[in-house]
Design a protein around this motif. Structure first.
Motif, PDB file in Angstrom:
ATOM      1  N   THR A   1      -6.133   1.899  14.179  1.00  0.00           N
ATOM      2  CA  THR A   1      -5.337   0.784  13.660  1.00  0.00           C
ATOM      3  C   THR A   1      -6.074   0.063  12.539  1.00  0.00           C
ATOM      4  O   THR A   1      -5.456  -0.376  11.559  1.00  0.00           O
ATOM      5  CB  THR A   1      -4.986  -0.189  14.800  1.00  0.00           C
ATOM      6  N   VAL A   2      -7.403  -0.052  12.677  1.00  0.00           N
ATOM      7  CA  VAL A   2      -8.191  -0.648  11.589  1.00  0.00           C
ATOM      8  C   VAL A   2      -8.036   0.176  10.313  1.00  0.00           C
ATOM      9  O   VAL A   2      -7.844  -0.364   9.211  1.00  0.00           O
ATOM     10  CB  VAL A   2      -9.673  -0.749  11.989  1.00  0.00           C
ATOM     11  N   GLN A   3      -8.100   1.485  10.461  1.00  0.00           N
ATOM     12  CA  GLN A   3      -7.909   2.360   9.299  1.00  0.00           C
ATOM     13  C   GLN A   3      -6.542   2.140   8.675  1.00  0.00           C
ATOM     14  O   GLN A   3      -6.410   2.074   7.441  1.00  0.00           O
ATOM     15  CB  GLN A   3      -8.063   3.816   9.719  1.00  0.00           C
ATOM     16  N   GLU A   4      -5.512   2.007   9.506  1.00  0.00           N
ATOM     17  CA  GLU A   4      -4.158   1.811   8.987  1.00  0.00           C
ATOM     18  C   GLU A   4      -4.020   0.485   8.250  1.00  0.00           C
ATOM     19  O   GLU A   4      -3.297   0.398   7.245  1.00  0.00           O
ATOM     20  CB  GLU A   4      -3.160   1.902  10.136  1.00  0.00           C
ATOM     21  N   ILE A   5      -4.702  -0.556   8.735  1.00  0.00           N
ATOM     22  CA  ILE A   5      -4.653  -1.851   8.048  1.00  0.00           C
ATOM     23  C   ILE A   5      -5.111  -1.697   6.602  1.00  0.00           C
ATOM     24  O   ILE A   5      -4.447  -2.149   5.658  1.00  0.00           O
ATOM     25  CB  ILE A   5      -5.508  -2.898   8.783  1.00  0.00           C
ATOM     26  N   PHE A   6      -6.236  -1.025   6.411  1.00  0.00           N
ATOM     27  CA  PHE A   6      -6.780  -0.951   5.065  1.00  0.00           C
ATOM     28  C   PHE A   6      -6.167   0.183   4.246  1.00  0.00           C
ATOM     29  O   PHE A   6      -6.153   0.110   3.014  1.00  0.00           O
ATOM     30  CB  PHE A   6      -8.306  -0.901   5.129  1.00  0.00           C
ATOM     31  N   ASP A   7      -5.612   1.192   4.910  1.00  0.00           N
ATOM     32  CA  ASP A   7      -4.785   2.156   4.184  1.00  0.00           C
ATOM     33  C   ASP A   7      -3.571   1.471   3.577  1.00  0.00           C
ATOM     34  O   ASP A   7      -3.125   1.811   2.472  1.00  0.00           O
ATOM     35  CB  ASP A   7      -4.313   3.269   5.133  1.00  0.00           C
ATOM     36  N   ASN A   8      -3.031   0.491   4.302  1.00  0.00           N
ATOM     37  CA  ASN A   8      -1.880  -0.259   3.795  1.00  0.00           C
ATOM     38  C   ASN A   8      -2.306  -1.310   2.779  1.00  0.00           C
ATOM     39  O   ASN A   8      -1.593  -1.580   1.806  1.00  0.00           O
ATOM     40  CB  ASN A   8      -1.153  -0.929   4.958  1.00  0.00           C
ATOM     41  N   ALA A   9      -3.480  -1.904   2.988  1.00  0.00           N
ATOM     42  CA  ALA A   9      -3.952  -2.957   2.085  1.00  0.00           C
ATOM     43  C   ALA A   9      -4.269  -2.413   0.694  1.00  0.00           C
ATOM     44  O   ALA A   9      -4.089  -3.123  -0.312  1.00  0.00           O
ATOM     45  CB  ALA A   9      -5.189  -3.630   2.672  1.00  0.00           C
ATOM     46  N   THR A  10      -4.736  -1.170   0.612  1.00  0.00           N
ATOM     47  CA  THR A  10      -5.183  -0.638  -0.685  1.00  0.00           C
ATOM     48  C   THR A  10      -4.065  -0.600  -1.728  1.00  0.00           C
ATOM     49  O   THR A  10      -4.235  -1.126  -2.839  1.00  0.00           O
ATOM     50  CB  THR A  10      -5.820   0.747  -0.496  1.00  0.00           C
ATOM     51  N   PRO A  11      -2.891   0.011  -1.449  1.00  0.00           N
ATOM     52  CA  PRO A  11      -1.829  -0.045  -2.466  1.00  0.00           C
ATOM     53  C   PRO A  11      -1.299  -1.456  -2.700  1.00  0.00           C
ATOM     54  O   PRO A  11      -0.848  -1.771  -3.811  1.00  0.00           O
ATOM     55  CB  PRO A  11      -0.741   0.876  -1.892  1.00  0.00           C
ATOM     56  N   ASN A  12      -1.346  -2.319  -1.681  1.00  0.00           N
ATOM     57  CA  ASN A  12      -0.955  -3.713  -1.899  1.00  0.00           C
ATOM     58  C   ASN A  12      -1.940  -4.407  -2.841  1.00  0.00           C
ATOM     59  O   ASN A  12      -1.553  -5.221  -3.688  1.00  0.00           O
ATOM     60  CB  ASN A  12      -0.890  -4.457  -0.566  1.00  0.00           C
ATOM     61  N   TYR A  13      -3.212  -4.086  -2.697  1.00  0.00           N
ATOM     62  CA  TYR A  13      -4.260  -4.679  -3.535  1.00  0.00           C
ATOM     63  C   TYR A  13      -4.100  -4.252  -4.986  1.00  0.00           C
ATOM     64  O   TYR A  13      -4.153  -5.070  -5.909  1.00  0.00           O
ATOM     65  CB  TYR A  13      -5.625  -4.244  -3.002  1.00  0.00           C
ATOM     66  N   TYR A  14      -3.874  -2.966  -5.202  1.00  0.00           N
ATOM     67  CA  TYR A  14      -3.780  -2.437  -6.569  1.00  0.00           C
ATOM     68  C   TYR A  14      -2.362  -2.458  -7.127  1.00  0.00           C
ATOM     69  O   TYR A  14      -2.161  -2.206  -8.330  1.00  0.00           O
ATOM     70  CB  TYR A  14      -4.314  -1.001  -6.619  1.00  0.00           C
ATOM     71  N   GLY A  15      -1.370  -2.724  -6.288  1.00  0.00           N
ATOM     72  CA  GLY A  15       0.011  -2.708  -6.741  1.00  0.00           C
ATOM     73  C   GLY A  15       0.506  -1.318  -7.090  1.00  0.00           C
ATOM     74  O   GLY A  15       1.438  -1.164  -7.888  1.00  0.00           O
ATOM     75  N   SER A  16      -0.079  -0.302  -6.474  1.00  0.00           N
ATOM     76  CA  SER A  16       0.258   1.070  -6.840  1.00  0.00           C
ATOM     77  C   SER A  16       1.624   1.506  -6.330  1.00  0.00           C
ATOM     78  O   SER A  16       2.150   2.531  -6.774  1.00  0.00           O
ATOM     79  CB  SER A  16      -0.824   2.032  -6.331  1.00  0.00           C
ATOM     80  N   ARG A  17       2.203   0.764  -5.395  1.00  0.00           N
ATOM     81  CA  ARG A  17       3.558   1.054  -4.933  1.00  0.00           C
ATOM     82  C   ARG A  17       4.525  -0.038  -5.340  1.00  0.00           C
ATOM     83  O   ARG A  17       5.584  -0.197  -4.739  1.00  0.00           O
ATOM     84  CB  ARG A  17       3.574   1.218  -3.401  1.00  0.00           C
ATOM     85  N   GLY A  18       4.170  -0.799  -6.323  1.00  0.00           N
ATOM     86  CA  GLY A  18       5.022  -1.902  -6.755  1.00  0.00           C
ATOM     87  C   GLY A  18       4.620  -3.191  -6.059  1.00  0.00           C
ATOM     88  O   GLY A  18       3.442  -3.436  -5.775  1.00  0.00           O
ATOM     89  N   GLU A  19       5.605  -4.028  -5.773  1.00  0.00           N
ATOM     90  CA  GLU A  19       5.329  -5.312  -5.133  1.00  0.00           C
ATOM     91  C   GLU A  19       4.665  -5.111  -3.772  1.00  0.00           C
ATOM     92  O   GLU A  19       5.046  -4.209  -3.020  1.00  0.00           O
ATOM     93  CB  GLU A  19       6.631  -6.087  -4.943  1.00  0.00           C
ATOM     94  N   PRO A  20       3.678  -5.941  -3.419  1.00  0.00           N
ATOM     95  CA  PRO A  20       3.051  -5.826  -2.101  1.00  0.00           C
ATOM     96  C   PRO A  20       4.069  -6.033  -0.990  1.00  0.00           C
ATOM     97  O   PRO A  20       5.022  -6.807  -1.128  1.00  0.00           O
ATOM     98  CB  PRO A  20       2.008  -6.950  -2.103  1.00  0.00           C
ATOM     99  N   THR A  21       3.886  -5.348   0.094  1.00  0.00           N
ATOM    100  CA  THR A  21       4.766  -5.487   1.254  1.00  0.00           C
ATOM    101  C   THR A  21       4.077  -6.319   2.327  1.00  0.00           C
ATOM    102  O   THR A  21       2.849  -6.363   2.405  1.00  0.00           O
ATOM    103  CB  THR A  21       5.134  -4.105   1.814  1.00  0.00           C
ATOM    104  N   PRO A  22       4.860  -6.997   3.180  1.00  0.00           N
ATOM    105  CA  PRO A  22       4.271  -7.870   4.189  1.00  0.00           C
ATOM    106  C   PRO A  22       3.362  -7.123   5.165  1.00  0.00           C
ATOM    107  O   PRO A  22       3.644  -5.988   5.571  1.00  0.00           O
ATOM    108  CB  PRO A  22       5.495  -8.435   4.920  1.00  0.00           C
ATOM    109  N   MET A  23       2.281  -7.774   5.542  1.00  0.00           N
ATOM    110  CA  MET A  23       1.357  -7.280   6.568  1.00  0.00           C
ATOM    111  C   MET A  23       1.154  -8.387   7.586  1.00  0.00           C
ATOM    112  O   MET A  23       0.702  -9.477   7.231  1.00  0.00           O
ATOM    113  CB  MET A  23       0.017  -6.879   5.958  1.00  0.00           C
ATOM    114  N   VAL A  24       1.498  -8.123   8.838  1.00  0.00           N
ATOM    115  CA  VAL A  24       1.369  -9.120   9.908  1.00  0.00           C
ATOM    116  C   VAL A  24       0.446  -8.564  10.978  1.00  0.00           C
ATOM    117  O   VAL A  24       0.738  -7.533  11.602  1.00  0.00           O
ATOM    118  CB  VAL A  24       2.739  -9.472  10.517  1.00  0.00           C
TER     119      VAL A  24
END
Length: 374
Positions: free
Chosen positions: A303-326
């Motif tokens: 789950t820790v890996q998934e958090i930062f796998d998701n954070a990376t494109p949000n950080y760089y905007g590589s998938r467009g607008e960041p998506t919510p992370m809760v």
């Protein structure tokens, strides 16, 4: 309540044919197969059409057909990739899996099911370096990705991430199930890793969404008699199908499991199972398709890996607008595994800063997703 239809409508430009009904519709409307891609459709009963129609530039992937028809369409300029005999899966499949398909023959024990047989094939072939086997796995996974994309057109998908070790009968499992139910009732499509534990609980909650609240409580009690898929996947799966038989017609959700973790079976509550051989493709695909956000329940390394796998494109905007992370459970994510302070530091001053949240209780997660723009 069904956020995604069983077979979503296709765009007008789609030249894929993935069922016999679609084949007949194309023949009736267009009178030609030229340029179409026909995927895993049994055409043994359509020899007349294959002999008669133009098939220039068509591609037939894993379609059983009469040898005369195959020879004719090849000579007319079509590419024909015949079915591969002896496989426990179809590499050219046009749709994602269903629980009934993967657990077929469960009455004879889990080892007899297509899911278990596909894993056994994977174990036999993954280490031998055979290019044919690796090609079949790659084709299968690409076909599954294509089918998943078609399935989720227009859906507001919220991913729910959490560990496989969460046992039925626990407070945490019940909370994850209520989360899945609340998200589905709010109009989201729940997507999980498709396995046991927190993943199964969220899919169960989505399944329970159309029923009264008592149904979920009763289902939780029934499932508690088989708390884990260890030591017996058979008993664990049978308990889930008992719930489905008692309450048929539940809500839909998606599970995205993998044979890479073959010791973790898929769960029976996700209506649609996009199962992969390649875990990296599966993990990235699950997060990328969670377009309305992701809820991270307490978990460990995965789950820790998934958090930062998701954070990376949000950080760089590589998938467009960041998506919510809760992230759910402040003590877990700030003390036990302090991922939250690092996530905050990464987000500071960036567009993703307004799209992350930490909540104490699982009941707060759906509102947090809405508040963050999911």
């Amino acid at each position: 309540m069904h956020p995604i239809p069983a077979q979503p409508p296709r765009p007008a430009h789609d030249h894929e044919i993935e069922s016999l009904a679609e084949f007949d519709e194309v023949v009736a409307e267009h009178g030609t197969l030229a340029g179409f891609r026909v995927q895993a459709v049994d055409l043994t009963g359509r020899t007349d059409a294959l002999l008669r129609l133009d098939s220039t530039g068509a591609v037939f992937l894993g379609c059983p057909m009469d040898p005369e028809a195959a020879a004719r369409i090849r000579s007319a300029g079509a590419l024909v990739f015949p079915p591969v005999p002896g496989l426990p899966f179809d590499p050219y499949r046009g749709f994602v899996y269903t629980p009934d398909e993967l657990f077929d023959a469960l009455a004879q024990g889990y080892e007899a099911t297509p899911d278990a047989r596909a894993y056994a094939w994977f174990q036999r072939t993954k280490a031998d370096g055979d290019i044919f086997s690796s090609m079949l796995r790659a084709i299968h996974d690409d076909a599954v990705s294509d089918a998943l994309d078609e399935l989720l057109v227009g859906a507001r998908v919220v991913g729910v991430m959490g560990g496989h070790a969460m046992a039925r009968g626990t407070t945490a499992y019940a909370g994850a199930a209520r989360l899945g139910r609340a998200l589905t009732r709010a109009g989201y499509t729940v997507a999980t890793g498709g396995g046991p534990g927190a993943m199964e609980a969220a899919n169960l909650g989505a399944y329970a969404a159309p029923f009264g609240d008592d149904m979920l409580e009763d289902a939780l009690r029934l499932l508690a008699k088989a708390p884990s898929f260890r030591p017996s996947v058979t008993d664990w799966a049978r308990a889930a199908f008992e719930v489905r038989e008692r309450w048929p017609g539940g809500g839909t959700s998606v599970g995205i499991p993998t044979w890479f973790y073959g010791h973790e079976p898929p769960n029976a509550f996700a209506a649609h199972l996009a199962k992969y051989f390649a875990n990296a493709t599966r993990e990235d695909g699950l997060l990328a398709r969670s377009t309305a956000g992701v809820v991270f329940l307490p978990g460990a390394a995965g789950t820790v890996q998934e958090i930062f796998d998701n954070a990376t494109p949000n950080y760089y905007g590589s998938r467009g607008e960041p998506t919510p992370m809760v992230l759910v459970d402040s003590a877990h994510w700030t003390r036990d595994l302090p991922a939250w302070p690092l996530l905050q530091s990464l987000a500071r001053g960036r567009a993703m800063e307004s799209r992350i949240a930490l909540v104490d209780r699982i009941e707060q997660a759906p509102d947090a997703i809405k508040r963050l723009g999911g």
